[in-house]
Write an enzyme that holds these catalytic residues in place. Structure first.
Site, PDB file in Angstrom:
ATOM      1  N   CYS A 165     -15.594  15.550 -17.737  1.00  0.00           N
ATOM      2  CA  CYS A 165     -15.377  14.116 -17.997  1.00  0.00           C
ATOM      3  C   CYS A 165     -16.625  13.501 -18.605  1.00  0.00           C
ATOM      4  CB  CYS A 165     -15.062  13.384 -16.691  1.00  0.00           C
ATOM      5  SG  CYS A 165     -13.673  14.038 -15.816  1.00  0.00           S
TER       6      CYS A 165
HETATM    7  N1  SAJ Z   1     -24.942  13.790 -12.212  1.00  0.00           N
HETATM    8  C1  SAJ Z   1     -26.309  13.543 -12.229  1.00  0.00           C
HETATM    9  N2  SAJ Z   1     -26.772  12.420 -11.621  1.00  0.00           N
HETATM   10  C2  SAJ Z   1     -25.926  11.531 -10.998  1.00  0.00           C
HETATM   11  C3  SAJ Z   1     -24.548  11.803 -10.996  1.00  0.00           C
HETATM   12  C4  SAJ Z   1     -24.074  12.932 -11.604  1.00  0.00           C
HETATM   13  O1  SAJ Z   1     -27.086  14.319 -12.778  1.00  0.00           O
HETATM   14  O2  SAJ Z   1     -26.411  10.539 -10.457  1.00  0.00           O
HETATM   15  C5  SAJ Z   1     -24.423  14.967 -12.908  1.00  0.00           C
HETATM   16  C6  SAJ Z   1     -23.688  15.914 -12.003  1.00  0.00           C
HETATM   17  O3  SAJ Z   1     -24.556  16.865 -11.439  1.00  0.00           O
HETATM   18  C7  SAJ Z   1     -22.701  16.565 -12.972  1.00  0.00           C
HETATM   19  C8  SAJ Z   1     -22.402  15.465 -13.975  1.00  0.00           C
HETATM   20  O4  SAJ Z   1     -23.479  14.524 -13.857  1.00  0.00           O
HETATM   21  O5  SAJ Z   1     -23.302  17.647 -13.643  1.00  0.00           O
HETATM   22  C9  SAJ Z   1     -21.082  14.757 -13.721  1.00  0.00           C
HETATM   23  O6  SAJ Z   1     -21.072  14.433 -12.380  1.00  0.00           O
HETATM   24  P1  SAJ Z   1     -20.042  13.305 -11.763  1.00  0.00           P
HETATM   25  O7  SAJ Z   1     -20.512  12.996 -10.402  1.00  0.00           O
HETATM   26  O8  SAJ Z   1     -19.878  12.199 -12.706  1.00  0.00           O
HETATM   27  O9  SAJ Z   1     -18.698  14.117 -11.557  1.00  0.00           O
HETATM   28  P2  SAJ Z   1     -17.443  14.356 -12.480  1.00  0.00           P
HETATM   29  O10 SAJ Z   1     -17.768  14.922 -13.798  1.00  0.00           O
HETATM   30  O11 SAJ Z   1     -16.502  15.104 -11.611  1.00  0.00           O
HETATM   31  O12 SAJ Z   1     -16.879  12.875 -12.755  1.00  0.00           O
HETATM   32  C10 SAJ Z   1     -15.712  12.463 -12.114  1.00  0.00           C
HETATM   33  C11 SAJ Z   1     -15.248  11.271 -12.931  1.00  0.00           C
HETATM   34  N3  SAJ Z   1     -13.911  10.905 -12.533  1.00  0.00           N
HETATM   35  C12 SAJ Z   1     -13.013  10.596 -13.496  1.00  0.00           C
HETATM   36  O13 SAJ Z   1     -13.258  10.646 -14.680  1.00  0.00           O
HETATM   37  C13 SAJ Z   1     -11.673  10.191 -13.028  1.00  0.00           C
HETATM   38  C14 SAJ Z   1     -16.171  10.082 -12.715  1.00  0.00           C
HETATM   39  O14 SAJ Z   1     -15.572   8.909 -13.278  1.00  0.00           O
HETATM   40  C15 SAJ Z   1     -16.403   9.849 -11.261  1.00  0.00           C
HETATM   41  O15 SAJ Z   1     -17.292   8.737 -11.106  1.00  0.00           O
HETATM   42  C16 SAJ Z   1     -17.039  11.093 -10.669  1.00  0.00           C
HETATM   43  O16 SAJ Z   1     -16.030  12.129 -10.774  1.00  0.00           O
HETATM   44  C17 SAJ Z   1     -17.414  10.891  -9.226  1.00  0.00           C
HETATM   45  O17 SAJ Z   1     -17.832   9.773  -8.873  1.00  0.00           O
HETATM   46  O18 SAJ Z   1     -17.358  11.895  -8.506  1.00  0.00           O
END
Ligand code: SAJ
Length: 467
Positions: A275
């Site tokens: 995403c």
């Molecule tokens: N990450 C960081 N720092 C952060 C947060 C994330 O480096 O502060 C990295 C994670 O390690 C990962 C990437 O970013 O590699 C994405 O992480 P994510 O927490 O955004 O997880 P995703 O990709 O599963 O995003 C999903 C998304 N959901 C949808 O699109 C419906 C996102 O909108 C959500 O906010 C996220 O899940 C969530 O909160 O878990």
């Protein structure tokens, strides 16, 4: 009111509507279950025989859907699945939940959406409601999907109804599920919106109505672009802290004590998943077609994309400090999934870190309790595939010249790492809570003397006021 709208509203109203869900992945299967739970006869449609056979047997392949729940709805005849796209003719409403990846040049790949639309076209009839859920750029529903469906000669808003409602599934989230996560929806016409909100209003706890399909498409890409840009800011902060000799985790934890106007993001080894690294490029691609350059998105993407290289430089510096070169060193990567406590390797920065280390001549091994194997899918470019997760033993830790924490799975024994590893580069701040003889470097290294215990802002106690 058109007879077609009458028909769809009445079938939704008395639960006689048959609802199709195209794409039974982590979005479509939970949606199908919620539709069935609401009493609609639900027909899942997927290209994968394995997925369809599994669903029909009541076996869930999606972590957020239990086989017990799925099996019950299948047993009641409320939920079934097929690979036969012509059966969409049976459906009064159809939700499309197919992937929208980027192609090699980071441009939108709508091939799955177009295929689904062409299948819907073949059986489109008056009274059908179609809702696209796949994340995409503003304009897709009206400019790509609608023209395909109008090849039927039917009129949108009169004969059939078309909406966009972005998926907001967060796999594994213990609190927010398909039903209770507020659901955004926008219609191509007012009548479309009426039909779409009638169906989704009966399934989701909260509907968020927006002015159009474009607005709904934009809400989703904005949500994830917001996230990507703030992660990039955290990554830039880490590099600034490194120059300043300040511990970035302490800065972020202290900033996060601000009770208003701040939202915590953390630095890391880069951006993974299907995403966050992708969705912003849907928006920037669309804006380029409108002669507008989304500079924030481009710059933030650049900063995030540089993090694997930054991490490998940190490893090289750390080895150098031990009078070792990367070339010929044995490096253990801890955690390869794209984020903690999941088994998904898609776009994982760990793969970039491993590739960069291998290019510099390191022998790389990894441990990840969720990812037993890294297979050769033709994209990773890694040497020595398939790689298998090594058991995390004191011998393995001692045999490594350096250990790199790339993904901070909760189940890993970091105390063992601190005790047995000679050198650790910690990209997630997870080693801050353990003590041991290992030399630990973070994404930024405080130049202050080592403290006995790290300052723990998250639990800062209020100052006791003198009476
Ligand atoms: N990450 C960081 N720092 C952060 C947060 C994330 O480096 O502060 C990295 C994670 O390690 C990962 C990437 O970013 O590699 C994405 O992480 P994510 O927490 O955004 O997880 P995703 O990709 O599963 O995003 C999903 C998304 N959901 C949808 O699109 C419906 C996102 O909108 C959500 O906010 C996220 O899940 C969530 O909160 O878990």
């Amino acid at each position: 009111m058109s007879a077609a709208k009458d028909q769809i509203l009445s079938r939704i109203g008395d639960n006689t509507a048959v609802v199709g869900v195209v794409g039974l992945g982590y979005v479509g299967l939970p949606l199908a279950v919620e539709l069935a739970r609401n009493g609609y006869r639900t027909l899942g449609v997927d290209v994968s025989e394995r997925v369809v056979d599994g669903v029909c047997a009541g076996h869930s392949h999606v972590q957020d859907v239990s086989s017990e729940v799925l099996g019950a709805f299948v047993g009641e005849g409320l939920l079934s699945a097929t690979t036969d796209l012509s059966r969409l003719a049976e459906c009064d409403a159809i939700s499309i939940c197919v992937p929208t990846p980027l192609n090699k040049t980071k441009e939108p790949d709508l091939s799955y959406v177009v295929s689904a639309a062409q299948a819907v076209l073949k059986t489109l009839r008056p009274g059908q409601l179609v809702i696209l859920e796949s994340t995409t750029y503003p304009g897709t529903t009206r400019d790509v999907l609608l023209p395909i469906l109008e090849q039927s000669g039917l009129a949108v808003g009169e004969d059939f109804f078309l909406c966009f409602s972005p998926e907001r599934v967060d796999p594994g989230n213990p609190v927010w599920h398909t039903r209770n996560t507020p659901k955004v929806i926008g219609g191509v016409t007012a009548a479309c919106m009426e039909a779409g909100t009638a169906l989704y209003g009966s399934v989701f706890d909260t509907l968020v109505k927006v002015e159009s399909a474009e607005a709904a498409e934009l809400v989703k890409v904005y949500e994830n672009t917001f996230r990507m840009i703030n992660i990039a800011l955290a990554n830039e902060l880490a590099q600034a802290c490194d120059k300043l000799g300040v511990d970035v985790w302490g800065v972020i934890e202290a900033a996060a004590t601000k009770p208003f106007g701040f939202m915590k993001f953390t630095p890391g080894p880069g951006l993974g998943g299907h995403c966050i690294p992708l969705d912003p490029h849907y928006l920037s691609w669309k804006m380029r077609t409108l002669e507008y350059k989304t500079r924030m998105i481009e710059l933030a993407s650049e900063i995030n994309a540089e993090m694997p290289e930054y991490v490998v430089r940190k490893v090289a510096d750390a080895l150098n400090g031990a009078r070792k070169a990367v070339n010929g060193s044995r490096v253990l990567v801890l955690g390869v999934a794209y984020k903690r406590d999941i088994d998904d390797l898609r776009e994982s920065p760990a793969l970039d870190v491993i590739g960069l280390l291998q290019t510099r001549g390191a022998e790389v091994v990894y441990h990840d309790p969720f990812c037993p194997e890294i297979r050769d899918d033709g994209h990773t470019g890694l040497a020595g595939l398939p790689m298998r997760s090594a058991a995390l033993t004191p011998e393995l830790l001692r045999s490594a010249d350096a250990v790199v924490v790339v993904t901070d799975h909760s189940s890993v024994n970091y105390a063992l790492v601190a005790r047995e590893a000679p050198l650790v580069v910690d990209t997630r701040g997870v080693m801050r809570s353990v003590r041991g003889p290992a030399r630990v470097l973070g994404l930024s290294t405080s130049s202050r003397e080592e403290r006995e215990e790290p300052l723990d802002f998250a639990h800062a106690e209020p100052i006791a006021r003198r009476a």
